[in-house]
Design an enzyme around this catalytic site. Structure first.
Site, PDB file in Angstrom:
ATOM      1  N   ASP A 188      42.740  34.202  24.870  1.00 34.31           N
ATOM      2  CA  ASP A 188      43.725  33.256  25.411  1.00 34.31           C
ATOM      3  C   ASP A 188      45.116  33.532  24.838  1.00 34.31           C
ATOM      4  OD1 ASP A 188      44.631  31.192  26.928  1.00 34.31           O
ATOM      5  OD2 ASP A 188      43.765  29.589  25.711  1.00 34.31           O
TER       6      ASP A 188
ATOM      7  N   ASN B 149      39.749  31.048  37.377  1.00 33.09           N
ATOM      8  CA  ASN B 149      40.956  31.897  37.394  1.00 33.09           C
ATOM      9  C   ASN B 149      41.345  32.350  38.797  1.00 33.09           C
ATOM     10  OD1 ASN B 149      40.265  33.508  34.182  1.00 33.09           O
ATOM     11  ND2 ASN B 149      41.571  31.746  34.644  1.00 33.09           N
TER      12      ASN B 149
HETATM   13  C1  FPP Z   1      43.992  34.194  29.352  1.00 34.38           C
HETATM   14  O1  FPP Z   1      45.336  34.087  28.979  1.00 34.38           O
HETATM   15  C2  FPP Z   1      43.687  35.564  29.798  1.00 34.38           C
HETATM   16  C3  FPP Z   1      43.167  35.915  31.012  1.00 34.38           C
HETATM   17  C4  FPP Z   1      42.814  34.935  32.051  1.00 34.38           C
HETATM   18  C5  FPP Z   1      42.945  37.324  31.388  1.00 34.38           C
HETATM   19  C6  FPP Z   1      42.253  38.123  30.333  1.00 34.38           C
HETATM   20  C7  FPP Z   1      41.929  39.483  30.817  1.00 34.38           C
HETATM   21  C8  FPP Z   1      42.079  40.581  30.089  1.00 34.38           C
HETATM   22  C9  FPP Z   1      42.608  40.533  28.712  1.00 34.38           C
HETATM   23  C10 FPP Z   1      41.643  41.913  30.620  1.00 34.38           C
HETATM   24  C11 FPP Z   1      40.483  42.366  29.803  1.00 34.38           C
HETATM   25  C12 FPP Z   1      39.943  43.648  30.227  1.00 34.38           C
HETATM   26  C13 FPP Z   1      38.681  44.065  29.903  1.00 34.38           C
HETATM   27  C14 FPP Z   1      38.224  45.361  30.408  1.00 34.38           C
HETATM   28  C15 FPP Z   1      37.762  43.284  29.061  1.00 34.38           C
HETATM   29  P1  FPP Z   1      46.306  33.133  29.813  1.00 34.38           P
HETATM   30  O2  FPP Z   1      46.886  33.939  30.925  1.00 34.38           O
HETATM   31  O3  FPP Z   1      45.555  31.914  30.238  1.00 34.38           O
HETATM   32  O4  FPP Z   1      47.388  32.783  28.747  1.00 34.38           O
HETATM   33  P2  FPP Z   1      48.235  31.411  28.628  1.00 34.38           P
HETATM   34  O5  FPP Z   1      47.239  30.328  28.319  1.00 34.38           O
HETATM   35  O6  FPP Z   1      49.169  31.693  27.491  1.00 34.38           O
HETATM   36  O7  FPP Z   1      48.939  31.218  29.942  1.00 34.38           O
END
Ligand code: FPP
Length: 247
Positions: free
Chosen positions: A19, A67
């Site tokens: 996160d 998501n």
């Molecule tokens: C949450 O942060 C993150 C995600 C929804 C995407 C995570 C995906 C990856 C890191 C790609 C991983 C790749 C592999 C191959 C495992 P957020 O966008 O909700 O952050 P915020 O809460 O600060 O808005």
């Protein structure tokens, strides 16, 4: 700093809620996608750190069933990023003896090219046993539980034969052990529908660091903190129930 011990107190199964990508980008006046892009380095560092520490099961929450509500360009970016990351690192995952699995990947909106790469990577690494990396992608803990209930009913299991064990046998990847430690970065303290069945007795650690900045040393700090916890699994502490070993 390094992680010195591979012993009883290394959690068998660590799961990460990655996160803070959006906030990382906002702090730098960058688009949210830049935060996801920067997350790749953390993913690779954590896989390496877990592998080195002797963690046998590592699960990463990459994309939830919720998501899909995000803007289309962000969803597309995550799909492309996951595909690029998998293709780039497949040889080293294979060479390290890491078995890759995907929890989810059911939705028809997932690009066929990504679904194909997922299948290929699972086939390539399916015989590996040193560590199992489960990428939760298009994952929802409640959905998995509902699907397990449907599967039990379809199999005609009588109600009085439904036990926790038989139920768990109908979840995806029933050989997956319970999660010992969940790490959720960015300071947020929520479950967010993540592996709900498997986290029932997990310890939780909420580092404030945002996921794109999370590195091996943060992971080792979490393992150290886990080692200092007393896990009782609902029991009381006696000389035979101290320590972190599962019952
Ligand atoms: C949450 O942060 C993150 C995600 C929804 C995407 C995570 C995906 C990856 C890191 C790609 C991983 C790749 C592999 C191959 C495992 P957020 O966008 O909700 O952050 P915020 O809460 O600060 O808005």
């Amino acid at each position: 700093m390094g992680w010195g011990g591979v012993g009883l107190s290394v959690p068998r199964h660590v799961a990460c809620v990655m996160d803070g990508n959006g906030r990382w980008a906002r702090q730098r006046s960058l688009p949210r996608t830049a935060g996801h892009q920067a997350a790749e380095a953390a993913v690779i560092d954590v896989i390496e750190a877990a592998y080195t520490a002797g963690v046998r099961w590592l699960s990463l929450y990459a994309f939830s069933t919720e998501n899909w509500r995000r803007p289309g360009d962000e969803v597309d970016f995550i799909m492309r990023l996951v595909r690029r990351t998998l293709r780039k690192h497949a040889p080293s995952l294979y060479a390290r003896g890491i078995r890759c699995r995907f929890l989810g990947v059911n939705d028809p909106r997932i690009p066929p090219s990504l679904a194909r790469d997922v299948t290929d990577l699972m086939e390539l690494t399916g015989g590996n046993r040193r560590m199992t990396l489960t990428v939760a992608f298009d994952h929802g803990g409640r959905r998995d539980i509902v699907e397990a209930a449907r599967s039990l009913i379809r199999a005609g299991v009588p109600a009085d034969q439904v036990t926790e064990e038989s139920f768990a046998g109908h979840l995806p990847y029933p050989d997956t052990p319970d999660v010992d430690l969940v790490i959720r970065t960015s300071g947020e303290q929520r479950i967010s529908n993540f592996m709900l069945w498997q986290v029932a007795y997990a310890e939780w650690i909420f580092p404030r660091v945002l996921w794109p900045d999370f590195r091996a040393e943060h992971f080792w700090e979490c393992l150290d903190a886990y080692r200092r916890r007393e896990r009782r699994f609902g029991d009381v502490l006696t000389p035979t129930t101290t320590g972190n070993g599962a019952p």
